[in-house]
Enzyme design. Structure first.
Site, PDB file in Angstrom:
ATOM      1  N   HIS A 186       3.729   7.119   3.768  1.00 52.77           N
ATOM      2  CA  HIS A 186       4.983   6.055   3.481  1.00 52.77           C
ATOM      3  C   HIS A 186       4.317   4.709   2.348  1.00 52.77           C
ATOM      4  O   HIS A 186       2.989   5.168   1.985  1.00 52.77           O
ATOM      5  CB  HIS A 186       4.956   5.496   4.816  1.00 52.77           C
ATOM      6  CG  HIS A 186       4.063   4.320   5.737  1.00 52.77           C
ATOM      7  ND1 HIS A 186       2.889   4.949   6.442  1.00 52.77           N
ATOM      8  CD2 HIS A 186       3.069   3.633   4.972  1.00 52.77           C
ATOM      9  CE1 HIS A 186       2.002   4.005   6.468  1.00 52.77           C
ATOM     10  NE2 HIS A 186       2.149   2.691   6.098  1.00 52.77           N
ATOM     11  N   HIS A 195       0.892  -1.106  -0.230  1.00 51.28           N
ATOM     12  CA  HIS A 195      -0.441  -0.129  -0.393  1.00 51.28           C
ATOM     13  C   HIS A 195       1.186   0.663  -0.697  1.00 51.28           C
ATOM     14  O   HIS A 195       2.057   1.129   0.318  1.00 51.28           O
ATOM     15  CB  HIS A 195      -0.635  -0.064   1.041  1.00 51.28           C
ATOM     16  CG  HIS A 195      -0.525   0.249   2.851  1.00 51.28           C
ATOM     17  ND1 HIS A 195      -0.260  -1.200   3.397  1.00 51.28           N
ATOM     18  CD2 HIS A 195       0.319   1.171   3.275  1.00 51.28           C
ATOM     19  CE1 HIS A 195       0.435  -1.383   4.618  1.00 51.28           C
ATOM     20  NE2 HIS A 195       0.344   0.692   4.898  1.00 51.28           N
ATOM     21  N   GLU A 218       8.137   1.003   5.162  1.00 53.12           N
ATOM     22  CA  GLU A 218       7.015  -0.077   5.718  1.00 53.12           C
ATOM     23  C   GLU A 218       7.265  -1.405   5.155  1.00 53.12           C
ATOM     24  O   GLU A 218       7.223  -1.582   4.498  1.00 53.12           O
ATOM     25  CB  GLU A 218       5.565   0.392   6.136  1.00 53.12           C
ATOM     26  CG  GLU A 218       4.714  -0.628   7.139  1.00 53.12           C
ATOM     27  CD  GLU A 218       2.934  -0.311   7.600  1.00 53.12           C
ATOM     28  OE1 GLU A 218       3.108   0.871   6.603  1.00 53.12           O
ATOM     29  OE2 GLU A 218       2.731  -1.758   8.013  1.00 53.12           O
TER      30      GLU A 218
HETATM   31  C1  LIG Z   1       0.996  -0.549  10.955  1.00 49.35           C
HETATM   32  C2  LIG Z   1      -0.989   0.251  11.638  1.00 49.35           C
HETATM   33  C3  LIG Z   1      -1.066   0.561  10.091  1.00 49.35           C
HETATM   34  C4  LIG Z   1      -0.749  -0.801   8.420  1.00 49.35           C
HETATM   35  O1  LIG Z   1       0.118  -0.455   7.544  1.00 49.35           O
HETATM   36  O2  LIG Z   1      -0.576  -1.425   9.066  1.00 49.35           O
HETATM   37  C5  LIG Z   1       0.383   1.808   9.413  1.00 49.35           C
HETATM   38  O3  LIG Z   1       0.962   1.977   8.276  1.00 49.35           O
HETATM   39  S1  LIG Z   1       0.480   2.672  10.457  1.00 49.35           S
HETATM   40  C6  LIG Z   1       1.722   4.730  10.264  1.00 49.35           C
HETATM   41  C7  LIG Z   1       1.735   4.958  10.990  1.00 49.35           C
HETATM   42  N1  LIG Z   1       2.923   4.919  12.304  1.00 49.35           N
HETATM   43  C8  LIG Z   1       4.103   5.144  12.525  1.00 49.35           C
HETATM   44  O4  LIG Z   1       4.267   5.926  11.354  1.00 49.35           O
HETATM   45  C9  LIG Z   1       5.441   4.583  12.104  1.00 49.35           C
HETATM   46  C10 LIG Z   1       6.424   5.300  12.365  1.00 49.35           C
HETATM   47  N2  LIG Z   1       6.697   7.013  12.051  1.00 49.35           N
HETATM   48  C11 LIG Z   1       7.565   6.742  12.905  1.00 49.35           C
HETATM   49  O5  LIG Z   1       8.247   6.115  14.177  1.00 49.35           O
HETATM   50  C12 LIG Z   1       7.581   8.251  13.498  1.00 49.35           C
HETATM   51  O6  LIG Z   1       5.707   8.822  12.553  1.00 49.35           O
HETATM   52  C13 LIG Z   1       8.848   8.870  11.933  1.00 49.35           C
HETATM   53  C14 LIG Z   1      10.038   8.582  13.247  1.00 49.35           C
HETATM   54  C15 LIG Z   1       9.041   8.295  10.989  1.00 49.35           C
HETATM   55  C16 LIG Z   1       8.451  10.457  12.305  1.00 49.35           C
HETATM   56  O7  LIG Z   1       8.672  10.885  13.677  1.00 49.35           O
HETATM   57  P1  LIG Z   1       8.688  12.283  14.038  1.00 49.35           P
HETATM   58  O8  LIG Z   1       7.398  13.507  13.428  1.00 49.35           O
HETATM   59  O9  LIG Z   1       8.564  12.425  15.657  1.00 49.35           O
HETATM   60  O10 LIG Z   1      10.044  12.790  14.054  1.00 49.35           O
HETATM   61  P2  LIG Z   1      10.715  14.468  12.879  1.00 49.35           P
HETATM   62  O11 LIG Z   1       9.350  15.283  13.506  1.00 49.35           O
HETATM   63  O12 LIG Z   1      12.407  14.202  13.863  1.00 49.35           O
HETATM   64  O13 LIG Z   1      11.083  13.709  11.947  1.00 49.35           O
HETATM   65  C17 LIG Z   1      12.571  12.875  12.080  1.00 49.35           C
HETATM   66  C18 LIG Z   1      12.439  13.634  10.447  1.00 49.35           C
HETATM   67  O14 LIG Z   1      11.982  12.734   8.974  1.00 49.35           O
HETATM   68  C19 LIG Z   1      10.908  13.430   8.595  1.00 49.35           C
HETATM   69  N3  LIG Z   1       9.495  12.505   8.616  1.00 49.35           N
HETATM   70  C20 LIG Z   1       8.791  12.461   9.816  1.00 49.35           C
HETATM   71  N4  LIG Z   1       7.824  11.719   8.911  1.00 49.35           N
HETATM   72  C21 LIG Z   1       7.838  11.587   8.263  1.00 49.35           C
HETATM   73  C22 LIG Z   1       7.213  11.162   6.988  1.00 49.35           C
HETATM   74  N5  LIG Z   1       6.341   9.944   7.245  1.00 49.35           N
HETATM   75  N6  LIG Z   1       7.897  10.750   5.690  1.00 49.35           N
HETATM   76  C23 LIG Z   1       9.639  11.239   5.455  1.00 49.35           C
HETATM   77  N7  LIG Z   1       9.881  11.822   6.238  1.00 49.35           N
HETATM   78  C24 LIG Z   1       8.736  12.134   7.477  1.00 49.35           C
HETATM   79  C25 LIG Z   1      10.704  14.922   9.448  1.00 49.35           C
HETATM   80  O15 LIG Z   1      10.161  15.891   8.438  1.00 49.35           O
HETATM   81  C26 LIG Z   1      12.591  15.542  10.126  1.00 49.35           C
HETATM   82  O16 LIG Z   1      13.157  15.792   8.871  1.00 49.35           O
HETATM   83  P3  LIG Z   1      13.853  16.801   9.253  1.00 49.35           P
HETATM   84  O17 LIG Z   1      13.978  16.857   7.793  1.00 49.35           O
HETATM   85  O18 LIG Z   1      14.619  16.962  10.366  1.00 49.35           O
HETATM   86  O19 LIG Z   1      12.904  17.814   9.240  1.00 49.35           O
HETATM   87 CO   LIG Z   2       0.998   1.766   6.708  1.00 47.72          CO
END
Ligand SMILES: CC[C@H](C(=O)O)C(=O)SCCNC(=O)CCNC(=O)[C@H](O)C(C)(C)COP(=O)(O)OP(=O)(O)OC[C@H]1O[C@@H](n2cnc3c(N)ncnc32)[C@H](O)[C@@H]1OP(=O)(O)O
Ligand SMILES: [Co+2]
Length: 134
Positions: A79, A7, A130
């Site tokens: 993602h 997805h 993912e």
């Molecule tokens: C599992 C159930 C379901 C499924 O398919 O079955 C799902 O998919 S649930 C989806 C939701 N769960 C998650 O997203 C879990 C993994 N995500 C994380 O651990 C965090 O969201 C993380 C670490 C990716 C980002 O966390 P956070 O926003 O708190 O951290 P920062 O703001 O410090 O971000 C660091 C850096 O990454 C960039 N960033 C954040 N999110 C994304 C993204 N989705 N895509 C691309 N880049 C992302 C953010 O802009 C920061 O970049 P910087 O240049 O340092 O500003």
């Molecule tokens: Co997902």
């Protein structure tokens, strides 16, 4: 190692409105919402002939989607999920290569009842990846 795209996920501020837009304006079929409190999301899937679109709304105040929407209030691509045959082998290969596996590094059960892991966007061209074991 990578199989099919399972997805592509879109973060949305309003799941009902997003589902209505995909159902109505885009004429697609969308599943009913599914709350996944352990992931901090409510999801619905747009089912397509070759893959799915996962619509993600924040659930709870620790939701990763809430953090995403703070930066992009109208939503956006969140993602991409690739299928793998053996998620533990994939994880170990990625760790060996120096990639960051998010969370405690152990697979969790995702929306499809399968084990999933997430890889840091900074390690993969700014894209949150993912992996889902099929
Ligand atoms: C599992 C159930 C379901 C499924 O398919 O079955 C799902 O998919 S649930 C989806 C939701 N769960 C998650 O997203 C879990 C993994 N995500 C994380 O651990 C965090 O969201 C993380 C670490 C990716 C980002 O966390 P956070 O926003 O708190 O951290 P920062 O703001 O410090 O971000 C660091 C850096 O990454 C960039 N960033 C954040 N999110 C994304 C993204 N989705 N895509 C691309 N880049 C992302 C953010 O802009 C920061 O970049 P910087 O240049 O340092 O500003
Ligand atoms: Co997902």
């Amino acid at each position: 190692m990578l199989g099919r795209v399972n997805h592509v996920a879109i973060a949305v501020p309003d799941l009902e409105a997003a589902a209505a837009s995909y159902r109505g304006t885009l004429g697609a079929s969308v599943t009913e919402p599914q709350a996944l409190p352990e992931h901090g999301v409510t999801v619905a899937f747009v089912t397509l002939p070759n893959t799915k679109v996962e619509l993600l709304e924040p659930l709870g105040d620790a939701s990763p989607i809430a953090a995403f929407l703070e930066k992009s209030p109208s939503g956006g691509m969140h993602h991409i999920c690739y299928e793998v045959e053996d998620i533990v082998a994939a994880r170990d290969r990625l760790l060996q290569a120096g990639a960051r596996v998010l969370g405690d590094g152990n697979p969790k059960i995702g929306a499809h009842g399968k084990p999933v892991l997430f890889l840091h966007p900074k390690d993969f061209q700014g894209t949150l990846i993912e992996l889902e074991e099929v």
